[in-house]
Enzyme design. Structure first.
Site, PDB file in Angstrom:
ATOM      1  N   ASN A 115       0.830  -1.213   0.000  1.00  8.82           N
ATOM      2  CA  ASN A 115       0.000   0.000   0.000  1.00  8.82           C
ATOM      3  C   ASN A 115       0.859   1.256   0.000  1.00  8.82           C
ATOM      4  OD1 ASN A 115      -2.400   1.769   0.603  1.00  8.82           O
ATOM      5  ND2 ASN A 115      -1.264   2.062   2.520  1.00  8.82           N
ATOM      6  N   ARG A 173      -8.438   5.246   1.359  1.00  8.12           N
ATOM      7  CA  ARG A 173      -7.696   4.609   0.264  1.00  8.12           C
ATOM      8  C   ARG A 173      -6.617   5.511  -0.329  1.00  8.12           C
ATOM      9  NH1 ARG A 173     -12.894   2.039  -0.698  1.00  8.12           N
ATOM     10  NH2 ARG A 173     -12.672  -0.157  -0.140  1.00  8.12           N
ATOM     11  N   ASP A 182       1.898   6.981   0.289  1.00  7.50           N
ATOM     12  CA  ASP A 182       0.820   6.144  -0.239  1.00  7.50           C
ATOM     13  C   ASP A 182       0.954   5.918  -1.743  1.00  7.50           C
ATOM     14  OD1 ASP A 182      -1.519   4.819   0.845  1.00  7.50           O
ATOM     15  OD2 ASP A 182      -2.657   6.019  -0.599  1.00  7.50           O
ATOM     16  N   ARG A 210      -0.488 -12.571   2.460  1.00  7.37           N
ATOM     17  CA  ARG A 210      -1.320 -11.672   3.246  1.00  7.37           C
ATOM     18  C   ARG A 210      -1.133 -10.300   2.598  1.00  7.37           C
ATOM     19  NH1 ARG A 210      -0.003  -7.570   7.183  1.00  7.37           N
ATOM     20  NH2 ARG A 210      -1.651  -7.246   8.702  1.00  7.37           N
ATOM     21  N   ASP A 212      -1.143  -6.715   3.189  1.00  8.25           N
ATOM     22  CA  ASP A 212      -1.146  -5.746   4.281  1.00  8.25           C
ATOM     23  C   ASP A 212      -1.939  -4.495   3.884  1.00  8.25           C
ATOM     24  OD1 ASP A 212       0.097  -4.676   6.860  1.00  8.25           O
ATOM     25  OD2 ASP A 212       0.779  -3.162   5.423  1.00  8.25           O
ATOM     26  N   HIS A 216      -6.751  -0.032   2.735  1.00  8.05           N
ATOM     27  CA  HIS A 216      -6.257   1.263   2.276  1.00  8.05           C
ATOM     28  C   HIS A 216      -5.964   1.283   0.786  1.00  8.05           C
ATOM     29  CE1 HIS A 216      -6.219   2.475   6.435  1.00  8.05           C
ATOM     30  NE2 HIS A 216      -5.741   1.274   6.693  1.00  8.05           N
ATOM     31  N   GLU A 248      -5.821  -7.967   4.530  1.00 12.19           N
ATOM     32  CA  GLU A 248      -6.021  -7.372   5.847  1.00 12.19           C
ATOM     33  C   GLU A 248      -7.008  -6.215   5.738  1.00 12.19           C
ATOM     34  OE1 GLU A 248      -4.137  -4.898   9.499  1.00 12.19           O
ATOM     35  OE2 GLU A 248      -3.689  -4.440   7.418  1.00 12.19           O
ATOM     36  N   ASN A 313      -3.339 -11.120  16.605  1.00  9.65           N
ATOM     37  CA  ASN A 313      -2.311 -10.986  15.575  1.00  9.65           C
ATOM     38  C   ASN A 313      -1.191 -10.097  16.101  1.00  9.65           C
ATOM     39  OD1 ASN A 313      -3.129  -8.318  15.227  1.00  9.65           O
ATOM     40  ND2 ASN A 313      -3.399  -8.481  13.031  1.00  9.65           N
ATOM     41  N   ARG A 352      -5.387 -19.284  11.499  1.00  8.53           N
ATOM     42  CA  ARG A 352      -3.979 -18.914  11.639  1.00  8.53           C
ATOM     43  C   ARG A 352      -3.641 -18.846  13.128  1.00  8.53           C
ATOM     44  NH1 ARG A 352      -2.661 -13.115   9.482  1.00  8.53           N
ATOM     45  NH2 ARG A 352      -3.785 -12.574  11.389  1.00  8.53           N
TER      46      ARG A 352
HETATM   47  C1  QV4 Z   1       4.196   8.971  12.968  1.00 13.68           C
HETATM   48  C2  QV4 Z   1       2.982   9.663  13.577  1.00 13.68           C
HETATM   49  C3  QV4 Z   1       2.013  10.061  12.476  1.00 13.68           C
HETATM   50  C4  QV4 Z   1       2.740  10.967  11.512  1.00 13.68           C
HETATM   51  C5  QV4 Z   1       3.994  10.289  10.984  1.00 13.68           C
HETATM   52  C6  QV4 Z   1       4.785  11.264  10.150  1.00 13.68           C
HETATM   53  O1  QV4 Z   1       2.327   8.754  14.492  1.00 13.68           O
HETATM   54  O2  QV4 Z   1       0.884  10.720  13.013  1.00 13.68           O
HETATM   55  O3  QV4 Z   1       1.884  11.240  10.429  1.00 13.68           O
HETATM   56  O4  QV4 Z   1       4.834   9.811  12.049  1.00 13.68           O
HETATM   57  O5  QV4 Z   1       5.715  10.588   9.387  1.00 13.68           O
HETATM   58  C7  QV4 Z   1       4.906   3.735  12.581  1.00 13.68           C
HETATM   59  C8  QV4 Z   1       4.740   4.486  13.875  1.00 13.68           C
HETATM   60  C9  QV4 Z   1       3.919   5.749  13.665  1.00 13.68           C
HETATM   61  C10 QV4 Z   1       4.602   6.621  12.602  1.00 13.68           C
HETATM   62  C11 QV4 Z   1       4.695   5.764  11.330  1.00 13.68           C
HETATM   63  C12 QV4 Z   1       5.387   6.520  10.211  1.00 13.68           C
HETATM   64  O6  QV4 Z   1       4.100   3.659  14.851  1.00 13.68           O
HETATM   65  O7  QV4 Z   1       3.853   6.462  14.884  1.00 13.68           O
HETATM   66  O8  QV4 Z   1       3.785   7.743  12.342  1.00 13.68           O
HETATM   67  O9  QV4 Z   1       5.444   4.572  11.592  1.00 13.68           O
HETATM   68  O10 QV4 Z   1       6.728   6.785  10.564  1.00 13.68           O
HETATM   69  C13 QV4 Z   1       2.701  -0.958  11.707  1.00 13.68           C
HETATM   70  C14 QV4 Z   1       2.475  -0.286  13.061  1.00 13.68           C
HETATM   71  C15 QV4 Z   1       2.417   1.218  12.923  1.00 13.68           C
HETATM   72  C16 QV4 Z   1       3.669   1.710  12.217  1.00 13.68           C
HETATM   73  C17 QV4 Z   1       3.673   1.068  10.829  1.00 13.68           C
HETATM   74  C18 QV4 Z   1       4.834   1.497   9.968  1.00 13.68           C
HETATM   75  O11 QV4 Z   1       1.268  -0.763  13.609  1.00 13.68           O
HETATM   76  O12 QV4 Z   1       2.372   1.790  14.229  1.00 13.68           O
HETATM   77  O13 QV4 Z   1       3.673   3.109  12.122  1.00 13.68           O
HETATM   78  O14 QV4 Z   1       3.776  -0.367  11.007  1.00 13.68           O
HETATM   79  O15 QV4 Z   1       6.030   1.273  10.605  1.00 13.68           O
HETATM   80  C19 QV4 Z   1      -5.034   0.345  10.817  1.00 13.68           C
HETATM   81  C20 QV4 Z   1      -4.898  -0.164   9.394  1.00 13.68           C
HETATM   82  C21 QV4 Z   1      -4.215  -1.521   9.319  1.00 13.68           C
HETATM   83  C22 QV4 Z   1      -2.937  -1.553  10.148  1.00 13.68           C
HETATM   84  C23 QV4 Z   1      -3.280  -1.130  11.563  1.00 13.68           C
HETATM   85  C24 QV4 Z   1      -2.056  -1.081  12.463  1.00 13.68           C
HETATM   86  O16 QV4 Z   1      -6.170  -0.236   8.767  1.00 13.68           O
HETATM   87  O17 QV4 Z   1      -3.921  -1.778   7.961  1.00 13.68           O
HETATM   88  O18 QV4 Z   1      -3.848   0.168  11.563  1.00 13.68           O
HETATM   89  N1  QV4 Z   1      -2.308  -2.876  10.093  1.00 13.68           N
HETATM   90  C25 QV4 Z   1      -1.220  -3.183   9.135  1.00 13.68           C
HETATM   91  C26 QV4 Z   1      -0.103  -3.981   9.774  1.00 13.68           C
HETATM   92  C27 QV4 Z   1       0.636  -3.109  10.755  1.00 13.68           C
HETATM   93  C28 QV4 Z   1       1.311  -1.984  10.015  1.00 13.68           C
HETATM   94  C29 QV4 Z   1       0.542  -1.497   8.868  1.00 13.68           C
HETATM   95  C30 QV4 Z   1      -0.655  -2.017   8.478  1.00 13.68           C
HETATM   96  C31 QV4 Z   1       1.209  -0.505   8.017  1.00 13.68           C
HETATM   97  O19 QV4 Z   1      -0.611  -5.136  10.367  1.00 13.68           O
HETATM   98  O20 QV4 Z   1       1.578  -3.848  11.503  1.00 13.68           O
HETATM   99  O21 QV4 Z   1       1.525  -0.871  10.934  1.00 13.68           O
HETATM  100  O22 QV4 Z   1       1.963  -1.273   7.076  1.00 13.68           O
HETATM  101  O23 QV4 Z   1      -6.078  -0.318  11.485  1.00 13.68           O
HETATM  102 CA    CA Z   2      -3.599   3.759  -0.120  1.00 11.07          CA
END
Ligand code: QV4
Ligand code: CA
Length: 512
Positions: A115, A173, A182, A210, A212, A216, A248, A313, A352
């Site tokens: 994504n 999205r 994005d 999967r 991810d 989105h 997901e 998970n 899973r």
């Molecule tokens: C930070 C600020 C933001 C700011 C940004 C600026 O919080 O407000 O805009 O900096 O650059 C990490 C940090 C997060 C940081 C971001 C970007 O935690 O604080 O933003 O990086 O630097 C995982 C973690 C996230 C992590 C992300 C990328 O959970 O915390 O973000 O990896 O490292 C929703 C979605 C679902 C998602 C779920 C967690 O619908 O799709 O949230 N689940 C999947 C994965 C998950 C992963 C992602 C998606 C992203 O299972 O593990 O997020 O790939 O529900």
């Molecule tokens: Ca997107």
């Protein structure tokens, strides 16, 4: 003839709902953050002999290296390129893992992060796991290559370019999730790059993906890159086999984006499953196990053949993603084993199992301030190997829930009862429940605060069965409790509410 051609064409383009696991293998395990070398060993020494069908692996592609905080697990969800080197290992090690696991009939499912790329504030340089140069501020990822044209900025209309409102499907999205750059999957160039990455993995021998953050991406854009995928490697899979796809999509209700919008592409993660099961087994909100009688579609879940299910998970076991406080994890081991046992006994969905590592939690106002901590690692940030103790549990802070006797034996239970109907439900209108799977298996739970002593119809042939929760069948004896099924199929079950594991499971392969 024309009809046949048409059917063939539909077959080739259609979505992939089948797990591609070998016959008689009905679950996969997520070996979260494991090294490829350890997964290869685990396939050979444990997963194949115990009937596991496959492994979901952490994202294998190059990611940003985050040092503040130091090497969080979530850096792997910030891609820099589609080269195969990460803390889990390099491309040679990945290939070796796929080959060795496939050779013992345990297939590999890749977590595909397509994504987005890294966060907008990721900086520029070569702080990436293969050392590829990138410049997040200018959306430049030459190792793919992607440039500014390949991102969604022009399509997102929120003030700061972030997703602000999950009630607006366009934002969800086309805007940034947590600042992550994005990708514009409506562009054929981006679709092609994503498909090239996935095809590279398919040709190595992986069995599925999967997807991810599928929520989105537009379902039609996902379809467009899936339509470009190869069929699986014929060294291990029948010719024409399509990759298993599970997307997901977090749909707990109340949002315009639903799981069903993604059915054309494959299965979806059913997040209501773990959230509700945790609530029931914790006995919160007035829930009780007796209500599980119509578990599945009856609870508003997606159809069984569209669902990928799990108790917890890698996100919601540490407060990320969705589900909230009701989610059961290894930290609540007694209730967790019951929940996983229920899931693996029940016919709904493709299952899973989670396999985690331990970290030091630090709750501040109910939130774990250590939710970022990465896998067990050495001071240079490299991931520690999974060591195996004399009692078959794991060392180095790897939890290895999949090796817990109760969970491993229920993975086997599910294989034994595969294809059998949900049958012989019984409950006490409270938290003592039981059900069978045709004439192959039967499970009984006592989650009430009092002793259970009941005679139940099991549906099983007469004989002496080993309970596979308190022990199992070894040679011609049971290492735990025994259950006597009489000629009419009934048996007496006594389960103390203070038992280490207040549930009993029997199946025809554990009959003396
Ligand atoms: C930070 C600020 C933001 C700011 C940004 C600026 O919080 O407000 O805009 O900096 O650059 C990490 C940090 C997060 C940081 C971001 C970007 O935690 O604080 O933003 O990086 O630097 C995982 C973690 C996230 C992590 C992300 C990328 O959970 O915390 O973000 O990896 O490292 C929703 C979605 C679902 C998602 C779920 C967690 O619908 O799709 O949230 N689940 C999947 C994965 C998950 C992963 C992602 C998606 C992203 O299972 O593990 O997020 O790939 O529900
Ligand atoms: Ca997107």
């Amino acid at each position: 003839m024309q009809v046949l051609l048409l059917l063939a064409a539909v077959g080739l383009c259609g979505a992939q709902y089948n797990s591609n696991t070998q016959a008689g293998r009905t679950s996969i395990v997520h070996l979260f953050e494991w090294r490829w070398a350890d997964i290869a060993l685990e396939c050979e020494r444990y997963l194949a002999p115990n009937g596991f069908g496959g492994v979901q692996v952490s994202p294998p592609n190059e990611n940003i290296i985050v040092t503040n905080p130091f090497r969080p697990w979530w850096e792997r969800y910030q891609p820099i390129s589609y080269k195969l080197c990460t803390r889990s290992g390099n491309e040679d090690e990945f290939r070796d893992m796929v080959t060795r696991c496939n050779n013992v009939g345990v297939y590999i499912y890749v977590d595909a992060v397509v994504n987005h790329m890294c966060g907008a504030a990721g900086g520029s340089g070569t702080h990436s796991t293969c050392g590829s140069y990138f410049d997040a501020g200018n959306e430049n990822f030459p190792a793919v290559p992607y440039s500014g044209w390949d991102f969604n900025d022009g399509r997102c209309y929120t003030s700061n370019g972030e997703i602000q409102n999950y009630g607006d499907m366009y934002q969800v999205r086309d805007c940034r999730l947590s600042g992550l750059l994005d990708l514009a999957q409506e562009k054929d160039y981006v679709r092609t790059k994503i498909a090239e990455y996935m095809n590279y993995l398919i040709d190595i021998g992986v069995a599925g993906f999967r997807i991810d953050a599928a929520k989105h991406m537009w379902p039609g854009d996902i379809k467009a890159f899936l339509d470009k995928l190869n069929t699986l490697n014929t060294r291990w899979f029948p010719s024409g086999t399509k990759p298993f796809i599970y997307q997901e999509v977090i749909d707990l209700g109340g949002e315009p984006i639903t799981g069903s919008q993604y059915f054309e592409n494959g299965r979806v993660t059913e997040f209501k499953y773990g959230a509700k099961l945790g609530t029931v087994i914790r006995k919160w909100d007035g829930e009780k196990m007796a209500y599980l009688k119509n578990w599945g579609e009856g609870w508003g879940f997606v159809p069984s053949d569209r669902a990928l299910v799990f108790v917890d998970n890698h996100d919601n076991q540490r407060g990320h993603g969705a589900g909230g406080a009701s989610i059961l994890t290894f930290w609540d081991a007694r209730l967790y084993k019951m929940a996983v046992g229920f899931m693996l006994a029940h016919p709904y969905g493709f299952t899973r199992v989670m396999s985690s590592y331990r970290w030091t939690r630090n709750f501040v106002n109910g939130q774990d301030a250590n939710d970022w901590i990465g896998p067990p690692s050495n001071s240079d940030g490299s991931t520690k190997s999974v060591t195996i103790n004399a009692d078959t549990t794991c060392g180095n802070d790897w939890v290895c829930e999949h090796r817990w006797r109760q969970i491993r034996n229920m993975v086997i239970f599910r294989n034994v009862v595969d294809g059998e109907p949900f049958s012989n439900w019984w409950d006490n209108d409270s938290n003592q429940v039981a059900f069978g799977r045709g004439n192959k298996g039967f499970i009984v739970f006592n989650n009430d605060d009092w002793y259970m002593n009941v005679n139940l119809q099991t549906g099983l042939p007469a004989g002496t069965y080993c309970d596979v929760i308190s022990g199992q069948k070894e040679g011609n004896a049971c290492t735990g409790k025994q259950v006597y099924v009489s000629g009419d199929g009934t048996a007496n079950f006594q389960i103390s509410n203070t038992d280490e594991d207040p549930f009993v499971a029997i199946h025809v392969d554990a009959k003396l």
